[in-house]
Design an enzyme around this catalytic site. Structure first.
Site, short mmCIF file in Angstrom:
data_model
loop_
_atom_site.label_atom_id
_atom_site.label_comp_id
_atom_site.label_asym_id
_atom_site.label_seq_id
_atom_site.Cartn_x
_atom_site.Cartn_y
_atom_site.Cartn_z
N GLU A 49 0.92 -1.26 0.02
CA GLU A 49 -0.11 -0.02 -0.19
C GLU A 49 0.74 1.24 0.18
O GLU A 49 0.98 1.99 1.09
CB GLU A 49 -0.92 -0.08 1.02
CG GLU A 49 -2.01 -1.11 0.94
CD GLU A 49 -3.14 -0.99 2.08
OE1 GLU A 49 -2.95 -0.31 3.19
OE2 GLU A 49 -4.03 -1.57 1.96
N GLU A 92 -6.45 -7.99 -1.15
CA GLU A 92 -6.85 -8.16 0.24
C GLU A 92 -8.45 -7.72 0.31
O GLU A 92 -8.90 -6.75 -0.37
CB GLU A 92 -6.21 -7.19 1.01
CG GLU A 92 -4.91 -7.28 1.32
CD GLU A 92 -4.19 -6.13 2.34
OE1 GLU A 92 -5.07 -5.56 3.09
OE2 GLU A 92 -2.78 -6.17 2.51
#
Ligand code: GAL
Length: 704
Positions: free
Chosen positions: A185, A343
């Site tokens: 991320e 995710e």
């Protein structure tokens, strides 16, 4: 004095070496054309984010057996395991990961490994304290969290390359390692250190060449802020709120954000080059964050084979789940191809406090929403809920107890269903006739200067996106540089930064027969975040057939808007108004109160072979946007193929001679949708009549 000179010299040398390296890296970083989002064996990748290093070795067999029994064929591993793999500098331990991979392989499960650089080991911070970023308050991070690195630190970049190389070389021939996730991320800006400042100065020098160009591009005549030496450039003050907001130069702020975006891409490029050199067959991706505004995802995605993203929709169920759809459409738009979910919500979420647990059918509903928008892999975060650390309340498919209960069973059900859909899904994607231009530079410009209070780019885009969602129309979110020729309708809201070349592309799109819609604040600024010296809407005036001599923020007040043609009723203009005078356009809606009665609120203009619409305010009522979208679709000859009850979503995947319609009920009550009869629902095999019934959170996949 001497020290800072030396420091600067070293940093510059580093930066030059590293940039040269990055150029070379970028040449070898071209994504592999082989990279298909669908598994090469015809199976979708389905699985979980797994942390074998959190559990005793004896437990692994149980975990992996349960995964196999659920039908999983992939896990993501190791993205936070640097401390395990390199317990001290240059000492590598791969045995545990080799064993886990071998066990997974024996169970037919493949792996995506993470380069573990998002969380540095304690020894790194102790030995090289300069690798920790400095926060905006001037304080260096203390070690103990993650994403605390300085991407301008040459030391950190070297350490990142070393761990990436060690892992890449070690796993190059491991049969079930299919690819990599870079870091975790990426986000920014996060480093306000001296090193970062020097890196920024260097980036500016490369981009602008001369101080004269920099001064002109930043408009430094204002406040007499002329820059006489690159070393005088500081990190601008760009974070703040309210009428005065921040005090930094807006042009410098835009460049500061561009620079921060670029250093993430540069950091990633270092890793990608190493991974590609070790094994060109690997798929390289990164777990993006959907609508996160801090990085230019078009730039970050360029080096990747495919885009993945982390989808955590709110479980407060307070409205329609527009944002997860919009994010998916952006993720697909980045490379104009399907994407992966790296995710996804597997249970109640939170670090300190947590949300509700997903209700029965909700995990499945969240999956189908993404599948319908082009997700070709489904990976749940995480396999089992952690019993230690910050994320003890971020629940996995299994609870703390490690037992395969309700959420595990729902994931297994999704997997079974997806497997049965694979032959239909392969070769399909979303093909949209409608695009929304999604522009990071406008996001960043508005972040430091929203103009009118509350002008948030993503919300502005959402007003139109949500109406398209309610109409069941597929949309691509695309870069302002993207080719528009495949679209019939293009929406370009709140495009505050509009360089002339981009304005001309929009004009050409209309002249060739396209339908364009744009709105307030579009075209106010040039590429340097300087205001254009033209009456609004600037270069678009002709194509829109309007001129705007005045505008203002309403600061809580409103105006009535009347339009027989568009909505019959009186609606409400809020937040901001452009005083729009049609020069050629038709006024489709007008203000109903002094002093704006002679100004248009919405206009429509035929230009060339196309039509250009302008919306000059923010409407309070969703109904306005629904009516507007109807009219735009009508002008663009895009047909509505379904009429949806509230809270039901529709999306179509097509290709390889097939068309699959997804209907997804986000309500906790049954809904039904009228369809042409005689179509087959693929999950039940049932041939449907003229209505399809969807239970709470229910879905239908219909061969259309
Ligand atoms: C994501 C992150 C994961 C985990 C998860 C839950 O943003 O990538 O590592 O932290 O959130 O907090």
């Amino acid at each position: 004095m001497k020290r800072s000179f030396l420091h600067r010299g070293i940093a510059l040398l580093w930066s030059a070496l590293m940039s040269a390296g990055s150029v070379a890296a970028q040449q070898s970083n071209r994504p592999s054309p082989r990279a298909d989002t669908f598994g090469r064996d015809g199976h979708l990748y389905i699985g979980a984010d797994y942390y074998p290093e959190h559990w005793p070795r004896e437990r692994w067999e149980t975990d992996i057996r349960l995964m196999r029994e659920a039908g999983f064929n992939v896990v993501r591993l190791a993205e936070f395991s640097w401390g395990f793999i390199e317990p001290s500098e240059g000492v590598y331990r791969f045995d545990w990961l080799d064993q886990a991979l071998a066990l997974l392989d024996r169970n037919g499960i493949k792996a995506i490994l993470g380069t573990p650089t998002a969380s540095m080991p304690a020894w790194v911070a102790r030995k090289y304290p300069e690798v920790l970023a400095v926060q905006s308050n001037g304080q260096r991070y203390t070690w103990g969290s993650r994403k605390d690195y300085s991407l301008s630190s040459g030391t950190y970049r070297l350490l990142s390359q070393q761990i990436t190389r060690a892992m890449a070389e070690h796993f190059a021939a491991t049969p079930n390692v299919i690819g990599w996730q870079t870091d975790n991320e990426f986000a920014g800006p996060q480093d306000f250190s001296e090193t970062s400042r020097i890196d920024f100065q260097d980036w500016l020098r490369r981009n602008y060449g001369t101080l004269e160009t920099l001064n002109r591009s930043w408009g430094t005549h204002f406040w007499g802020h002329l820059i006489g030496d690159w070393a005088e450039v500081t990190i601008p003050d760009c974070v703040g709120e309210g009428m005065w907001g921040v005090s930094g130069n807006p042009s410098a702020c835009l460049d500061w954000r561009r620079f921060n975006s670029w250093i993430n891409a540069r950091f990633q490029a270092d890793q990608v080059a190493i991974l590609r050199a070790a094994n060109p067959d690997w798929v390289i991706t990164h777990n993006l964050m959907g609508l996160n505004p801090t990085i230019d995802y078009y730039e970050l995605a360029r080096d990747l084979d495919l885009v993945s993203w982390d989808n955590y929709p709110a479980l407060d169920r307070s409205g329609q789940p527009y944002a997860a759809s919009m994010a998916a459409d952006l993720m697909r738009g980045l490379k104009r191809k399907n994407f992966w979910i790296m995710e996804q919500t597997a249970g109640a979420m939170g670090w300190a406090t947590f949300t509700d647990t997903p209700l029965p059918g909700e995990l499945r509903n969240i999956c189908y929403q993404q599948l319908a928008h082009g997700a070709d892999a489904q990976i749940w975060f995480r396999w089992r809920t952690a019993t230690a650390g910050r994320e003890q309340y971020w629940h996995g498919l299994l609870g703390h107890d490690g037992r395969p209960l309700r959420r595990y069973r729902e994931a297994a059900q999704v997997t079974r269903e997806y497997r049965s859909l694979e032959p239909y899904l392969k070769g399909t994607t979303v093909k949209a006739d409608v695009a929304i231009v999604y522009d990071y530079e406008s996001i960043w410009s508005l972040a430091s200067q929203p103009g009118y209070a509350g002008n948030d780019y993503t919300s502005a885009v959402s007003r139109y996106y949500n109406a398209l969602f309610r109409a069941g129309i597929s949309v691509d979110l695309i870069s302002p540089e993207a080719d528009l020729t495949q679209y019939q309708l293009v929406l370009a809201p709140d495009l505050v930064v509009l360089p002339d070349a981009r304005a001309r592309r929009l004009i050409a799109f209309v002249e060739r027969g396209g339908v364009l819609m744009t709105d307030i604040r579009t075209g106010v600024k040039d590429e340097n975040n300087l205001a254009h010296e033209r009456t609004l809407p600037g270069l678009l005036s002709d194509v829109l057939g309007i001129t705007i001599e005045e505008y203002g923020a309403l600061e809580g007040r409103s105006y009535p808007v009347v339009s027989k043609e568009l909505f019959g009723d009186t609606l409400t203009a809020t937040h901001y108004v452009d005083w729009v005078t049609p020069t050629k356009a038709d006024a489709v809606a007008a203000y109903g109160r002094w002093p704006l009665e002679s100004f248009a609120a919405v206009t429509r203009n035929q230009a060339g072979r196309g039509i250009a619409w302008y919306v000059g305010t923010v409407f309070e009522e969703d109904a306005f946007y629904d009516r507007l979208i109807d009219r735009l679709l009508n002008d663009a000859r895009v047909e509505r193929w379904v009429h949806l009850p509230e809270g039901v979503e529709a999306s179509v995947r097509q290709g390889a001679g097939r068309k699959l319609a997804f209907l997804i009920n986000h309500n906790q009550a049954e809904k039904s949708v009228t369809i042409p009869s005689g179509k087959r629902e693929l999950l039940t095999g049932e041939v449907l009549g003229d209505r399809v019934r969807l239970g709470p959170f229910g879905v239908a996949v219909i061969e259309w």
